[in-house]
Design a protein around this motif. Structure first.
Motif: not given
Length: 292
Positions: A94-96, A248-250, A256-257, A261-264
């Motif tokens: 997710a970061t990438a 990424g989670l599954i 995600p921190d 979440i805020l950035g998304t």
């Protein structure tokens, strides 16, 4: 290619970006000691093998047209693919992807410079807020070589999508995808040989799977950016970030921190807002034409 509505073009990009996440996920399954240049060569080779049967009846002239632009795009695509493999294998998926999605913001000023597109206040606002979301995700104090590689990928994505409008309109989407990969094979093979590692054909199936997903993404980009102004639809590229968080989670247990979440949210909400603004603007224009 006839013009399509902004909403439909954005929908195409949303679907394409969600599918592209699975290509990134397959790349992330590679071993850390993988030969990057070999893998990129395998990806291009398998893409050509899959696309070639659909272009066998195409005339030689149809391939020559716009060859210089295909060559430029193909090598930009190759350059970005190398850094993409490094970035994805060095940071959470997710970061990438969040950094990759700086591409729409980069496209806006490039489109203004290259194609003289006028940036609306709405597209500028959506781009700025989306980029702030990217900064929240990557946290500038934590920028490293992997983050720099991901930013390079974003620049190559922006350049490739803008150059789509330089390609001949009479060429099909499949021809465009074939040429993008075909022209880059000599360079990718040369890099793989220069790398000097023992040839390992085991990742070729992963490369083929990755190619399938990325070809679908590239096809949606070709259709969408040929059919609508990039500054009106580019923010739809951000949608894939939601897919990256989920995959990424599954798949990789990447939780995600709060910053993620805020950035998304900062990335996705302006996209929804911009789509509604453009839809309302188009509806008002259609009503004005009918009344006149």
């Amino acid at each position: 290619m006839p013009k399509m509505s902004v909403g439909f073009a954005m929908t195409l990009l949303i679907v394409g970006n969600l599918i592209a996440v699975f290509s990134d996920a397959m790349v992330k399954t590679l071993d850390s000691d993988i030969s990057i240049f070999q893998f990129v060569f395998f990806r291009q080779l398998t893409a050509v093998i899959m696309l070639l049967p659909f272009c066998m009846k195409s005339s030689r002239k149809s391939f020559i047209n716009g060859l210089k632009w295909h060559t430029l795009r193909g090598h930009i695509w190759l350059f970005g693919a190398v850094f993409m493999v490094f970035a994805i294998n060095s940071m959470p998926l997710a970061t990438a992807n969040a950094i990759f999605y700086a591409a729409p913001l980069i496209m806006m000023p490039l489109a203004m410079i290259v194609f003289k597109e006028k940036l609306t206040k709405h597209s500028i606002a959506a781009g700025i807020i989306g980029f702030l979301g990217v900064l929240v995700v990557i946290r500038p104090t934590e920028i490293n070589w992997a983050a720099i590689a991901a930013l390079i990928v974003a620049v190559t994505l922006a350049a490739n999508n803008l150059l789509i409008r330089k390609l001949p309109k009479e060429q099909t989407v499949v021809q465009t995808l074939l040429l993008t990969n075909l022209v880059g094979i000599p360079a990718s093979l040369t890099l793989a040989l220069w790398e000097g590692q023992v040839w390992n054909w085991q990742p070729i199936l992963t490369a083929a799977g990755s190619s399938v997903f990325i070809l679908i993404y590239a096809a949606t980009c070709v259709v969408a950016y040929r059919s609508a102004e990039s500054n009106k639809i580019a923010s739809a590229e951000y949608s894939g970030l939601l897919g990256a968080v989920g995959v990424g989670l599954i798949w990789f247990d990447e939780i995600p921190d709060m910053a993620m979440i805020l950035g998304t949210a900062l990335i996705i909400l302006p996209l929804i807002w911009l789509a509604k603004v453009e839809s309302k603007k188009r509806r008002n224009m259609d009503e004005a034409v009918i009344e006149s």
